[in-house]
Design a protein around this motif. Structure first.
Motif, PDB file in Angstrom:
ATOM      1  N   GLY A  17       0.934  -1.132   0.044  1.00 11.53           N
ATOM      2  CA  GLY A  17       0.022   0.095   0.146  1.00 11.53           C
ATOM      3  C   GLY A  17       0.933   1.144   0.134  1.00 11.53           C
ATOM      4  O   GLY A  17       2.024   0.862  -0.561  1.00 11.53           O
ATOM      5  N   GLY A  18       0.560   2.348   0.495  1.00 12.71           N
ATOM      6  CA  GLY A  18       1.283   3.190   0.497  1.00 12.71           C
ATOM      7  C   GLY A  18       1.549   3.492   1.820  1.00 12.71           C
ATOM      8  O   GLY A  18       1.519   3.008   2.391  1.00 12.71           O
ATOM      9  N   PRO A  19       2.876   4.696   2.057  1.00 15.89           N
ATOM     10  CA  PRO A  19       2.996   5.010   2.437  1.00 15.89           C
ATOM     11  C   PRO A  19       2.213   5.751   4.198  1.00 15.89           C
ATOM     12  O   PRO A  19       1.699   6.175   3.507  1.00 15.89           O
ATOM     13  CB  PRO A  19       4.561   6.223   2.625  1.00 15.89           C
ATOM     14  N   GLY A  20       2.678   5.126   5.213  1.00 16.79           N
ATOM     15  CA  GLY A  20       1.589   5.869   6.216  1.00 16.79           C
ATOM     16  C   GLY A  20       0.259   5.215   6.612  1.00 16.79           C
ATOM     17  O   GLY A  20      -0.872   5.606   7.332  1.00 16.79           O
ATOM     18  N   ALA A  21       0.370   4.013   5.744  1.00 19.54           N
ATOM     19  CA  ALA A  21      -1.346   3.395   6.269  1.00 19.54           C
ATOM     20  C   ALA A  21      -1.126   2.240   7.360  1.00 19.54           C
ATOM     21  O   ALA A  21      -1.860   1.944   7.641  1.00 19.54           O
ATOM     22  CB  ALA A  21      -1.269   2.630   4.483  1.00 19.54           C
ATOM     23  N   GLY A  22      -0.057   1.750   8.151  1.00 18.23           N
ATOM     24  CA  GLY A  22       0.373   1.183   9.140  1.00 18.23           C
ATOM     25  C   GLY A  22       0.702  -0.151   8.877  1.00 18.23           C
ATOM     26  O   GLY A  22       0.786  -1.014   9.166  1.00 18.23           O
ATOM     27  N   LYS A  23       1.169  -0.245   7.529  1.00 20.84           N
ATOM     28  CA  LYS A  23       2.284  -1.627   7.213  1.00 20.84           C
ATOM     29  C   LYS A  23       2.876  -1.883   8.184  1.00 20.84           C
ATOM     30  O   LYS A  23       2.492  -3.491   8.693  1.00 20.84           O
ATOM     31  CB  LYS A  23       2.597  -1.128   5.872  1.00 20.84           C
ATOM     32  N   THR A  24       4.169  -1.064   8.592  1.00 18.31           N
ATOM     33  CA  THR A  24       5.326  -1.506   9.688  1.00 18.31           C
ATOM     34  C   THR A  24       4.397  -1.876  10.627  1.00 18.31           C
ATOM     35  O   THR A  24       4.439  -2.509  11.701  1.00 18.31           O
ATOM     36  CB  THR A  24       6.334  -0.495  10.012  1.00 18.31           C
ATOM     37  N   LEU A 125      -3.474  -6.019   1.274  1.00 18.38           N
ATOM     38  CA  LEU A 125      -3.618  -4.304   0.678  1.00 18.38           C
ATOM     39  C   LEU A 125      -3.746  -2.938   1.825  1.00 18.38           C
ATOM     40  O   LEU A 125      -5.378  -3.507   2.642  1.00 18.38           O
ATOM     41  CB  LEU A 125      -4.595  -3.862  -1.179  1.00 18.38           C
ATOM     42  N   LEU A 126      -3.553  -2.286   2.012  1.00 14.48           N
ATOM     43  CA  LEU A 126      -3.273  -1.632   3.389  1.00 14.48           C
ATOM     44  C   LEU A 126      -3.283   0.302   2.750  1.00 14.48           C
ATOM     45  O   LEU A 126      -2.092   0.745   1.731  1.00 14.48           O
ATOM     46  CB  LEU A 126      -2.541  -1.002   4.198  1.00 14.48           C
ATOM     47  N   ARG A 127      -4.764   0.906   2.743  1.00 12.51           N
ATOM     48  CA  ARG A 127      -5.431   2.194   1.886  1.00 12.51           C
ATOM     49  C   ARG A 127      -4.640   3.248   2.917  1.00 12.51           C
ATOM     50  O   ARG A 127      -4.566   3.322   3.816  1.00 12.51           O
ATOM     51  CB  ARG A 127      -6.637   2.109   1.553  1.00 12.51           C
ATOM     52  N   LEU A 164      -5.747  -8.898  -4.299  1.00  9.87           N
ATOM     53  CA  LEU A 164      -5.607  -8.183  -3.168  1.00  9.87           C
ATOM     54  C   LEU A 164      -6.788  -8.466  -2.811  1.00  9.87           C
ATOM     55  O   LEU A 164      -7.569  -8.403  -2.888  1.00  9.87           O
ATOM     56  CB  LEU A 164      -4.930  -7.181  -3.798  1.00  9.87           C
ATOM     57  N   THR A 165      -6.504  -8.615  -0.741  1.00  9.95           N
ATOM     58  CA  THR A 165      -7.102  -8.138  -0.206  1.00  9.95           C
ATOM     59  C   THR A 165      -7.480  -7.205   0.515  1.00  9.95           C
ATOM     60  O   THR A 165      -6.336  -6.592   1.722  1.00  9.95           O
ATOM     61  CB  THR A 165      -6.643  -9.602   0.913  1.00  9.95           C
ATOM     62  N   GLU A 166      -8.649  -6.134   1.231  1.00 10.46           N
ATOM     63  CA  GLU A 166      -7.358  -4.844   1.008  1.00 10.46           C
ATOM     64  C   GLU A 166      -7.475  -5.239   3.065  1.00 10.46           C
ATOM     65  O   GLU A 166      -9.271  -5.515   2.893  1.00 10.46           O
ATOM     66  CB  GLU A 166      -9.005  -4.282   0.812  1.00 10.46           C
ATOM     67  N   VAL A 167      -6.990  -4.897   4.113  1.00 12.66           N
ATOM     68  CA  VAL A 167      -7.423  -4.620   5.031  1.00 12.66           C
ATOM     69  C   VAL A 167      -8.265  -3.527   5.572  1.00 12.66           C
ATOM     70  O   VAL A 167      -7.548  -2.462   5.078  1.00 12.66           O
ATOM     71  CB  VAL A 167      -6.377  -4.626   5.741  1.00 12.66           C
ATOM     72  N   PHE A 178      -8.226  -9.422  11.803  1.00 14.93           N
ATOM     73  CA  PHE A 178      -8.250  -9.658   9.936  1.00 14.93           C
ATOM     74  C   PHE A 178      -7.269 -10.553   8.850  1.00 14.93           C
ATOM     75  O   PHE A 178      -7.886 -11.396   8.406  1.00 14.93           O
ATOM     76  CB  PHE A 178      -8.879  -8.543   9.697  1.00 14.93           C
ATOM     77  N   VAL A 179      -6.253 -10.613   9.117  1.00 18.17           N
ATOM     78  CA  VAL A 179      -5.447 -10.892   8.392  1.00 18.17           C
ATOM     79  C   VAL A 179      -4.843 -11.889   8.717  1.00 18.17           C
ATOM     80  O   VAL A 179      -5.053 -12.845   7.628  1.00 18.17           O
ATOM     81  CB  VAL A 179      -3.750  -9.847   8.137  1.00 18.17           C
ATOM     82  N   ILE A 180      -4.474 -12.897   9.944  1.00 17.45           N
ATOM     83  CA  ILE A 180      -4.659 -13.733   9.844  1.00 17.45           C
ATOM     84  C   ILE A 180      -5.998 -15.122   9.389  1.00 17.45           C
ATOM     85  O   ILE A 180      -5.660 -15.913   9.088  1.00 17.45           O
ATOM     86  CB  ILE A 180      -4.736 -14.368  12.103  1.00 17.45           C
ATOM     87  N   ASP A 181      -7.035 -14.497   9.733  1.00 18.52           N
ATOM     88  CA  ASP A 181      -8.574 -15.107   9.586  1.00 18.52           C
ATOM     89  C   ASP A 181      -8.424 -15.551   7.817  1.00 18.52           C
ATOM     90  O   ASP A 181      -8.603 -16.187   7.293  1.00 18.52           O
ATOM     91  CB  ASP A 181      -9.870 -13.862   9.762  1.00 18.52           C
ATOM     92  N   ARG A 182      -7.693 -14.231   6.933  1.00 15.57           N
ATOM     93  CA  ARG A 182      -7.857 -14.388   5.995  1.00 15.57           C
ATOM     94  C   ARG A 182      -6.721 -14.998   4.940  1.00 15.57           C
ATOM     95  O   ARG A 182      -6.703 -15.947   3.705  1.00 15.57           O
ATOM     96  CB  ARG A 182      -8.070 -13.113   4.723  1.00 15.57           C
ATOM     97  N   MET A 183      -5.415 -15.643   5.772  1.00 13.72           N
ATOM     98  CA  MET A 183      -4.686 -16.112   5.289  1.00 13.72           C
ATOM     99  C   MET A 183      -5.077 -17.486   5.928  1.00 13.72           C
ATOM    100  O   MET A 183      -4.711 -18.131   5.024  1.00 13.72           O
ATOM    101  CB  MET A 183      -3.434 -15.464   6.648  1.00 13.72           C
TER     102      MET A 183
END
Length: 187
Positions: A17-24, A125-127, A164-167, A178-183
């Motif tokens: 996703g884009g920077p600052g979306a909470g990925k890290t 994907l984190l928007r 892509l799975t949108e978080v 959410f991610v663990i469930d989809r995984m």
């Protein structure tokens, strides 16, 4: 690690996703839950290049920066493959293609081949999330650039055949669940 986490067939999982979306932050949360992770190349490369006065920086030499990221991401991919449990990666090789497209630069043939060769099992994907977006020494993008980055990543991964799975937005615990469930094929 709980049995819930071991039953996944997805092994290499990308957060993009884009920077600052909470990925890290999400990656850190997943790591605290016992999942192996691979950190993003970009921020560390920027820090290292600034420390040594190097020019492989996105605002000086985007192509050199992309090459540094490619080397890092191929190494991260190899390390992730060695894990027996699912591994979460903060960005993947297709992100580099998206980065170059944002810069108005073509992806070299070897980078395009790497993006097609080194495949991931699932992409999240984190928007953009303006309320949590912060600029700093390494993250110089504006919120508008962050949104365009997300769009570029979505285009590149889709073009490469990824679904892509949108978080959704939420607390880190909600996003991790959410991610663990989809995984694990639920939800």
């Amino acid at each position: 690690m709980s049995d819930m986490n071991k039953d996944s067939s997805a092994k290499l999982l990308v957060l993009t996703g884009g920077p600052g979306a909470g990925k890290t932050s999400l990656l850190t949360t997943l790591q605290c839950m016992g999942f192996p992770t691979q950190e993003e190349a970009g921020r560390t490369i920027i820090q290292d290049q600034q420390r040594i006065g190097g020019s492989a920086l996105p605002w000086i030499d985007p192509n050199a920066f992309a090459e540094q990221m490619l080397g890092w991401d191929m190494r991260s991919y190899r390390h992730a493959q060695q894990e027996s449990a699912p591994v979460f990666l903060d960005r993947g090789i297709p992100d580099i293609v998206g980065y170059l497209e944002l810069c108005g630069l073509p992806a070299p043939a070897h980078l395009d081949k790497a993006a097609r060769t080194f495949r991931y099992d699932q992409v999240f994907l984190l928007r953009p999330w303006p309320e949590i977006f912060v600029q700093d020494r390494e993250r110089r993008q504006t919120p508008d650039e962050a949104a365009r980055t997300c769009e570029a990543m979505e285009r590149v991964y889709s073009r490469l055949g990824y679904q892509l799975t949108e978080v959704p937005r939420g607390s880190l615990e909600q996003r991790a669940a959410f991610v663990i469930d989809r995984m694990n094929g639920r939800g």
